[in-house]
Design a protein around this motif. Structure first.
Motif, PDB file in Angstrom:
ATOM      1  N   TRP A 103     -41.789 -32.097  23.253  1.00  0.00           N
ATOM      2  CA  TRP A 103     -41.472 -30.671  23.194  1.00  0.00           C
ATOM      3  C   TRP A 103     -41.169 -30.187  21.782  1.00  0.00           C
ATOM      4  O   TRP A 103     -40.641 -29.089  21.603  1.00  0.00           O
ATOM      5  CB  TRP A 103     -40.273 -30.372  24.089  1.00  0.00           C
ATOM      6  N   GLY A 104     -41.469 -31.008  20.775  1.00  0.00           N
ATOM      7  CA  GLY A 104     -41.277 -30.590  19.392  1.00  0.00           C
ATOM      8  C   GLY A 104     -40.160 -31.286  18.666  1.00  0.00           C
ATOM      9  O   GLY A 104     -39.961 -31.049  17.476  1.00  0.00           O
ATOM     10  N   GLY A 105     -39.392 -32.148  19.354  1.00  0.00           N
ATOM     11  CA  GLY A 105     -38.327 -32.883  18.686  1.00  0.00           C
ATOM     12  C   GLY A 105     -37.183 -31.977  18.279  1.00  0.00           C
ATOM     13  O   GLY A 105     -36.558 -31.302  19.114  1.00  0.00           O
ATOM     14  N   LYS A 106     -36.912 -31.934  16.992  1.00  0.00           N
ATOM     15  CA  LYS A 106     -35.799 -31.123  16.484  1.00  0.00           C
ATOM     16  C   LYS A 106     -36.060 -29.638  16.666  1.00  0.00           C
ATOM     17  O   LYS A 106     -35.145 -28.860  16.959  1.00  0.00           O
ATOM     18  CB  LYS A 106     -35.570 -31.456  15.007  1.00  0.00           C
ATOM     19  N   PHE A 107     -37.314 -29.218  16.504  1.00  0.00           N
ATOM     20  CA  PHE A 107     -37.689 -27.812  16.642  1.00  0.00           C
ATOM     21  C   PHE A 107     -38.363 -27.646  18.002  1.00  0.00           C
ATOM     22  O   PHE A 107     -39.581 -27.831  18.137  1.00  0.00           O
ATOM     23  CB  PHE A 107     -38.610 -27.386  15.501  1.00  0.00           C
ATOM     24  N   LEU A 108     -37.562 -27.306  19.017  1.00  0.00           N
ATOM     25  CA  LEU A 108     -38.045 -27.257  20.391  1.00  0.00           C
ATOM     26  C   LEU A 108     -38.987 -26.073  20.596  1.00  0.00           C
ATOM     27  O   LEU A 108     -38.787 -24.980  20.038  1.00  0.00           O
ATOM     28  CB  LEU A 108     -36.869 -27.156  21.355  1.00  0.00           C
ATOM     29  N   ASN A 109     -39.997 -26.310  21.437  1.00  0.00           N
ATOM     30  CA  ASN A 109     -40.943 -25.271  21.810  1.00  0.00           C
ATOM     31  C   ASN A 109     -40.674 -24.757  23.219  1.00  0.00           C
ATOM     32  O   ASN A 109     -41.563 -24.167  23.842  1.00  0.00           O
ATOM     33  CB  ASN A 109     -42.378 -25.811  21.723  1.00  0.00           C
ATOM     34  N   ILE A 110     -39.489 -24.997  23.723  1.00  0.00           N
ATOM     35  CA  ILE A 110     -39.085 -24.496  25.033  1.00  0.00           C
ATOM     36  C   ILE A 110     -37.687 -23.917  24.896  1.00  0.00           C
ATOM     37  O   ILE A 110     -36.805 -24.544  24.295  1.00  0.00           O
ATOM     38  CB  ILE A 110     -39.133 -25.624  26.090  1.00  0.00           C
ATOM     39  N   VAL A 111     -37.490 -22.716  25.404  1.00  0.00           N
ATOM     40  CA  VAL A 111     -36.220 -22.031  25.243  1.00  0.00           C
ATOM     41  C   VAL A 111     -35.853 -21.374  26.564  1.00  0.00           C
ATOM     42  O   VAL A 111     -36.626 -21.368  27.530  1.00  0.00           O
ATOM     43  CB  VAL A 111     -36.288 -20.958  24.119  1.00  0.00           C
ATOM     44  N   VAL A 112     -34.649 -20.828  26.595  1.00  0.00           N
ATOM     45  CA  VAL A 112     -34.186 -20.102  27.773  1.00  0.00           C
ATOM     46  C   VAL A 112     -35.041 -18.850  27.948  1.00  0.00           C
ATOM     47  O   VAL A 112     -35.263 -18.096  27.003  1.00  0.00           O
ATOM     48  CB  VAL A 112     -32.695 -19.742  27.630  1.00  0.00           C
ATOM     49  N   GLY A 113     -35.517 -18.634  29.172  1.00  0.00           N
ATOM     50  CA  GLY A 113     -36.381 -17.491  29.465  1.00  0.00           C
ATOM     51  C   GLY A 113     -37.825 -17.874  29.687  1.00  0.00           C
ATOM     52  O   GLY A 113     -38.611 -17.047  30.185  1.00  0.00           O
TER      53      GLY A 113
END
Length: 370
Positions: A103-113
């Motif tokens: 999902w991108g490690g430190k910089f996530l590509n999944i967020v709330v919403g």
């Protein structure tokens, strides 16, 4: 003054060591707490599993005469789980990084919403919106999905809470390994828009803001080069209260610094920290002058002690004069010959110890006569 600087450095190092020990202790306490909680949850799960096996065996053997278990104290609690099992356990750093890597490690590509689909469980195939995201547990909570009944102990229900129910229905978090991102795509041929499960998302256009220390990036679907927009954030409306300070009062300039008066007077640091603290790196000119005077007096005392005549110094001076009167020694031929013999003997003994044959004198050349 050097003594004051040394004392300050030693105090800072001691404070750093103390802080390091405190952090290590906090880390050990957190690990112990997580371990105890994990052991409790695992034990509770094993107890429920064993009881379920016994109940199933009893139901099979008794058949129609099997007892009802949703009566008595379990009238409302039957089918519920402990509140501590509602959420997963915190993962170790390596395991957590391995799970978040797709999902991108430190910089996530999944967020709330974001909209995701569940891949396993009783709600398999259902699409939901992420309500909460936990990085430490690598879990996401979906609104209205994966519902469970949780029994809340009485000591956890505060007197100020409006909800006094001992049994509550809540969303159980789902591991990110069991969800996939869903995004509506339009078919170029048919023009129909439908939800598509995105197997992989990569980061693109990384940009760091050096002023705020934050990073922004975009997420795209590799191969199709389709940019997935971030979900819109709900705007928070602030409600004005009587105690709030008006913006006009905040922006009104009540202090204008000048060249003769700095914004913060030098006496403020004396109020915040002890004037003679071991951690202080800036001192008053009078204090610095007094310490420099002490250093000068110590150096002058050392020079005076060096110039003072003592019996030992007089004896050393006489010995140096006697050696100087004798002059430099000279080596005679007899002494040089003895030194050469001694060197040759030591060399020969060293060669014998190393296993090398003795040196043989070269033979005189033979001249042939006609």
């Amino acid at each position: 003054m050097q003594k004051v600087i040394k004392r300050t450095v030693l105090a800072e190092r001691q404070a750093a060591r103390r802080l390091k020990r405190r952090r290590e202790k906090n880390t050990r306490d957190d690990l112990r707490s997580n371990r105890e909680q994990s052991n409790y949850v695992r034990g509770d799960e094993m107890d429920h599993l064993k009881q379920a096996r016994l109940n199933r065996r009893e139901d099979y053997e008794l058949g129609p005469l099997a007892p009802r278990r949703d009566v008595g104290d379990w009238t409302d609690k039957w089918g519920t789980i402990n509140s501590m099992r509602a959420k997963g356990q915190e993962l170790q750093p390596r395991e957590r990084e391995k799970i978040w890597e797709p999902w991108g490690g430190k910089f996530l590509n999944i967020v709330v919403g974001d909209r995701v689909v569940i891949l396993e469980g009783r709600d398999k195939g259902k699409i939901g919106v992420i309500k909460d995201l936990s990085k430490d547990r690598a879990e996401v909570t979906l609104a209205g999905l994966n519902l469970i009944d949780v029994s809340i102990p009485e000591y956890m229900i505060g007197p100020d809470e409006s909800d006094k129910r001992p049994i509550r229905t809540m969303e159980k978090p789902v591991s990110v390994k069991s969800v996939r991102l869903v995004y509506p795509l339009t078919d170029a041929e048919t023009g129909i828009t439908r939800d598509v499960i995105v197997k992989q998302v990569i980061s693109s256009g990384m940009w760091f803001n050096k002023h705020t220390g934050t990073a922004t990036w975009s997420r795209i679907i590799p191969g199709l080069d389709i940019k997935i927009p971030w979900p819109p954030r709900a705007s928070v409306k602030q409600k004005d209260e009587p105690e709030d300070t008006l913006r006009i009062d905040v922006e009104t300039k009540t202090f204008v610094p000048t060249l003769l008066r700095p914004p913060m007077p030098g006496t403020v640091i004396d109020e915040l920290r002890n004037k003679f603290s071991v951690f202080r790196t800036r001192h008053d000119p009078e204090y610095i002058a007094a310490k420099e005077e002490e250093d000068r007096l110590k150096e002058e005392k050392k020079r005076t002690s060096k110039q003072m005549r003592t019996p030992l110094k007089d004896a050393n001076r006489l010995e140096r004069k006697a050696k100087k009167a004798l002059g430099k020694g000279k080596l005679t031929e007899e002494m040089l010959e003895k030194i050469g013999k001694l060197v040759a003997e030591k060399r020969q003994s060293a060669m014998e110890a190393a296993g090398i044959s003795k040196e043989v004198a070269p033979e005189e050349p033979v001249t042939a006569t006609a």
